[in-house]
Write a protein that holds these residues in place. Structure first.
Motif, PDB file in Angstrom:
ATOM      1  N   GLN A  18       0.833  -1.212   0.000  1.00  0.00           N
ATOM      2  CA  GLN A  18       0.000   0.000   0.000  1.00  0.00           C
ATOM      3  C   GLN A  18       0.866   1.260   0.000  1.00  0.00           C
ATOM      4  O   GLN A  18       0.573   2.225  -0.705  1.00  0.00           O
ATOM      5  N   LEU A  19       1.958   1.240   0.783  1.00  0.00           N
ATOM      6  CA  LEU A  19       2.828   2.423   0.832  1.00  0.00           C
ATOM      7  C   LEU A  19       3.363   2.737  -0.569  1.00  0.00           C
ATOM      8  O   LEU A  19       3.366   3.882  -1.015  1.00  0.00           O
ATOM      9  N   GLN A  20       3.801   1.688  -1.269  1.00  0.00           N
ATOM     10  CA  GLN A  20       4.359   1.912  -2.611  1.00  0.00           C
ATOM     11  C   GLN A  20       3.272   2.373  -3.582  1.00  0.00           C
ATOM     12  O   GLN A  20       3.480   3.276  -4.393  1.00  0.00           O
ATOM     13  N   CYS A  21       2.111   1.751  -3.460  1.00  0.00           N
ATOM     14  CA  CYS A  21       1.022   2.087  -4.368  1.00  0.00           C
ATOM     15  C   CYS A  21       0.607   3.551  -4.182  1.00  0.00           C
ATOM     16  O   CYS A  21       0.390   4.281  -5.146  1.00  0.00           O
ATOM     17  N   GLU A  22       0.544   3.992  -2.925  1.00  0.00           N
ATOM     18  CA  GLU A  22       0.106   5.370  -2.681  1.00  0.00           C
ATOM     19  C   GLU A  22       1.151   6.384  -3.165  1.00  0.00           C
ATOM     20  O   GLU A  22       0.814   7.478  -3.588  1.00  0.00           O
ATOM     21  N   ARG A  23       2.414   6.007  -3.111  1.00  0.00           N
ATOM     22  CA  ARG A  23       3.427   6.928  -3.670  1.00  0.00           C
ATOM     23  C   ARG A  23       3.249   7.034  -5.181  1.00  0.00           C
ATOM     24  O   ARG A  23       3.384   8.102  -5.766  1.00  0.00           O
ATOM     25  N   LEU A  24       2.908   5.916  -5.781  1.00  0.00           N
ATOM     26  CA  LEU A  24       2.670   5.938  -7.238  1.00  0.00           C
ATOM     27  C   LEU A  24       1.442   6.779  -7.576  1.00  0.00           C
ATOM     28  O   LEU A  24       1.436   7.496  -8.580  1.00  0.00           O
ATOM     29  N   ILE A  25       0.428   6.687  -6.728  1.00  0.00           N
ATOM     30  CA  ILE A  25      -0.781   7.492  -6.974  1.00  0.00           C
ATOM     31  C   ILE A  25      -0.418   8.977  -6.880  1.00  0.00           C
ATOM     32  O   ILE A  25      -0.822   9.787  -7.710  1.00  0.00           O
ATOM     33  N   ASN A  26       0.394   9.313  -5.875  1.00  0.00           N
ATOM     34  CA  ASN A  26       0.800  10.706  -5.695  1.00  0.00           C
ATOM     35  C   ASN A  26       1.473  11.233  -6.966  1.00  0.00           C
ATOM     36  O   ASN A  26       1.108  12.290  -7.498  1.00  0.00           O
ATOM     37  N   ILE A  27       2.446  10.476  -7.463  1.00  0.00           N
ATOM     38  CA  ILE A  27       3.175  10.930  -8.661  1.00  0.00           C
ATOM     39  C   ILE A  27       2.251  10.920  -9.882  1.00  0.00           C
ATOM     40  O   ILE A  27       2.282  11.843 -10.706  1.00  0.00           O
ATOM     41  N   SER A  28       1.418   9.905  -9.961  1.00  0.00           N
ATOM     42  CA  SER A  28       0.507   9.821 -11.108  1.00  0.00           C
ATOM     43  C   SER A  28      -0.411  11.047 -11.148  1.00  0.00           C
ATOM     44  O   SER A  28      -0.672  11.606 -12.207  1.00  0.00           O
ATOM     45  N   ARG A  29      -0.875  11.459  -9.964  1.00  0.00           N
ATOM     46  CA  ARG A  29      -1.750  12.649  -9.922  1.00  0.00           C
ATOM     47  C   ARG A  29      -0.992  13.879 -10.398  1.00  0.00           C
ATOM     48  O   ARG A  29      -1.531  14.719 -11.108  1.00  0.00           O
ATOM     49  N   LYS A  30       0.279  13.986  -9.976  1.00  0.00           N
ATOM     50  CA  LYS A  30       1.063  15.163 -10.383  1.00  0.00           C
ATOM     51  C   LYS A  30       1.250  15.183 -11.899  1.00  0.00           C
ATOM     52  O   LYS A  30       1.440  16.235 -12.493  1.00  0.00           O
ATOM     53  N   CYS A  31       1.264  13.989 -12.493  1.00  0.00           N
ATOM     54  CA  CYS A  31       1.531  13.902 -13.935  1.00  0.00           C
ATOM     55  C   CYS A  31       0.247  13.817 -14.757  1.00  0.00           C
ATOM     56  O   CYS A  31       0.291  13.867 -15.981  1.00  0.00           O
ATOM     57  N   GLY A  32      -0.849  13.633 -14.075  1.00  0.00           N
ATOM     58  CA  GLY A  32      -2.126  13.533 -14.796  1.00  0.00           C
ATOM     59  C   GLY A  32      -2.254  12.236 -15.576  1.00  0.00           C
ATOM     60  O   GLY A  32      -3.049  12.139 -16.511  1.00  0.00           O
ATOM     61  N   THR A  33      -1.454  11.240 -15.228  1.00  0.00           N
ATOM     62  CA  THR A  33      -1.583   9.953 -15.912  1.00  0.00           C
ATOM     63  C   THR A  33      -1.118   8.831 -14.982  1.00  0.00           C
ATOM     64  O   THR A  33      -0.180   9.052 -14.198  1.00  0.00           O
ATOM     65  N   TYR A  34      -1.765   7.686 -15.059  1.00  0.00           N
ATOM     66  CA  TYR A  34      -1.331   6.573 -14.212  1.00  0.00           C
ATOM     67  C   TYR A  34      -0.181   5.819 -14.874  1.00  0.00           C
ATOM     68  O   TYR A  34      -0.246   5.485 -16.052  1.00  0.00           O
ATOM     69  N   ILE A  35       0.858   5.603 -14.097  1.00  0.00           N
ATOM     70  CA  ILE A  35       2.047   4.904 -14.591  1.00  0.00           C
ATOM     71  C   ILE A  35       1.730   3.409 -14.620  1.00  0.00           C
ATOM     72  O   ILE A  35       1.101   2.900 -13.691  1.00  0.00           O
ATOM     73  N   ASN A  36       2.179   2.729 -15.654  1.00  0.00           N
ATOM     74  CA  ASN A  36       1.952   1.275 -15.678  1.00  0.00           C
ATOM     75  C   ASN A  36       2.879   0.601 -14.684  1.00  0.00           C
ATOM     76  O   ASN A  36       4.097   0.806 -14.705  1.00  0.00           O
TER      77      ASN A  36
END
Ligand code: UTP
Length: 461
Positions: free
Chosen positions: A132-150
């Protein structure tokens, strides 16, 4: 099934492994099928050649012309340049040019926990798991970029189903399911000192994951590399599961790698002490390599410069960046394997499980970092240990869930103080900041936190 049995018998006879069918007649039909399939999945030529190399001591004996590799220090980079790196990284992510691979196929033996390590709760007040910790960091960055990273999550036969189930039970932690791909790494059998493959049960060969370097073969075999290429992926972040502070998809790191023009990069931290059991990034025979602590001569491990700084100080934290083309190129070479002489439980001739007290056989693994020796040079960024490394390796003591939890909370306390909250206000309080709110100390709402601190001892933001 008759034909299958014949096929398996022929293979076993060719490689002198007939004992694997010793209990075949006693098995139920389903168990028989499973055993036959397991045997058919084994690359016997590979095992035979690994055994030969192991007994001739041809593995783990890399020629050791070691030279230090100078890392770029994060702290020495000017703020303005850091912002530039960030913009470069964010743009690459925004443009869909990056993917993340999480290595989560390990067995986590030292942790002494039977489930996948990523499902482990490191006792934070929120009880968030490492996944969950890793996933939420990815969500944070994805939001900043406006796209979800694969996000590609490597599992293994030992933990795949439980991992997928855990994500499913937790609604993928609100990450879009279509942006997550689980893929299994390969397995390799364990062998005894005569090269005979061990049985783990009457109907089961003793197999374990083929090391985190198994990632490359799996990416190729499952068609993921081709898929990534089609999607226009240029850069791949790779990180392990067992660092509670890992900055997944760190845009600064990506910008740093892109700016150097080199095809691969690695983040390292300074060693805690000369005898810390960490792999060291340096040059071996003129090429970048991670040399395991057991392979680094003590003299070099202790060698320091005039100011007392260790010269071989780049401790590996399994946080790498590779260009896709580097992985493709790697397949032109023979994948190196490392051998470990281990105590391997096995089924004896009477059908009883034996737990040996001394090493009785060999296990083989490939390591992700072996790929570095196939690039001409690589970029290395030395970051602050207390900001990016909270290993979860052992059940207790050093590098345990308890030390990792404290490292996460201590770092976050520093974020609060740096944002202007008086340290006296934090005395006796526990504040946990979700990676959804802050990735690396940005976006701290002082007023809200001050207000909450007046009312409660444990606060989740
Ligand atoms: P470790 O080398 O620490 O191994 O893995 P481990 O299996 O987690 O733990 P022990 O040694 O049994 O206690 C470093 C990273 O590589 C991954 C792990 O999941 C972890 O993220 N790994 C390791 C794999 O993905 N596959 C493997 O076969 C081995």
């Amino acid at each position: 099934m008759k034909e299958k049995i014949q096929e398996v018998e022929n293979i076993l006879c060719k490689y002198g492994q007939e004992h694997l069918l010793r209990y075949f007649k006693e098995l139920l039909d389903e168990e028989k099928e499973n055993l036959l399939d397991q045997i058919l999945s084994i690359d016997f030529d590979l095992i035979a050649s690994l055994y030969k190399k192991a007994i001739n001591h041809e593995m783990n004996e890399n020629q050791q012309d070691l030279q230090p590799l100078k890392a770029d220090e994060w702290d020495a980079i000017a703020n303005q340049e850091k912002e530039q790196l960030y913009d470069i990284g964010i743009k690459k992510i925004k443009d869909g040019k990056t993917a993340v691979i999480l290595l989560a196929g390990g067995q986590g033996t030292r942790l002494g926990y039977s489930g996948p390590k990523g499902t482990f709760d490191i006792y934070l007040p929120s009880h968030k798991s490492l996944f969950q910790l890793q996933c939420e960091r990815l969500i944070n960055i994805s939001r900043k970029c406006g796209t979800y990273i694969n996000w590609y999550i490597m599992t293994s036969h030992v933990n795949h189903d439980e991992t997928v189930q855990f994500f499913d039970d937790n609604n993928y932690f609100n990450y879009p399911k279509e942006n997550i791909t689980f893929f299994k790494q390969g397995m390799l059998p364990a062998i005894d000192s005569n090269g005979k493959i061990f049985l783990q049960e009457r109907g089961k060969v003793s197999m374990s994951p083929n090391g985190n370097g198994g990632c490359f073969l799996a990416l190729k075999d499952k068609g993921i590399l081709t898929e990534m290429k089609k999607r226009g992926i240029e850069w791949i972040f790779i990180n392990g599961i067992d660092n509670a502070l890992v900055r997944v998809a760190d845009p600064y790191f990506l910008g740093f790698a892109v700016k150097t023009g080199l095809p691969s990069a690695s983040k390292v931290v300074p060693k805690k002490s000369p005898d810390e059991k960490a792999g060291i990034l340096c040059y071996r025979n003129g090429r970048p390599a991670i040399v395991e602590y057991s392979e680094l001569p003590v003299k070099l491990a202790q060698k320091s410069d005039g100011d007392g700084n260790l010269i071989y100080d780049n401790a590996n934290i399994i946080n790498h960046l590779l260009k896709l083309e580097v992985i493709e190129e790697f397949f032109n070479y023979e994948v190196p394997f490392h051998v470990a002489h281990k105590k391997i439980p096995y089924l004896d001739i009477n059908g009883n499980i034996e737990y040996p007290k001394e090493p009785n056989g060999y296990k083989f693994e490939s390591f992700i970092f072996d790929i570095f020796s196939y690039v001409f040079d690589m970029a290395v960024l030395k970051v602050r240990r207390e900001e990016e490394f909270a290993p979860v390796k052992n059940k207790d003591g050093e590098d345990s869930p308890f030390t990792a939890k404290n490292l996460v909370l201590d770092l976050q306390k520093n974020w609060l103080i740096n944002s202007g909250i008086n340290s006296k206000l934090l005395h006796g309080k526990t504040v946990e900041i979700s990676p959804l709110s802050s990735y690396n100390g940005e976006n701290i709402d002082k007023e809200l936190i001050r207000d909450k601190l007046l009312r409660a001892d444990t606060i989740l933001i």
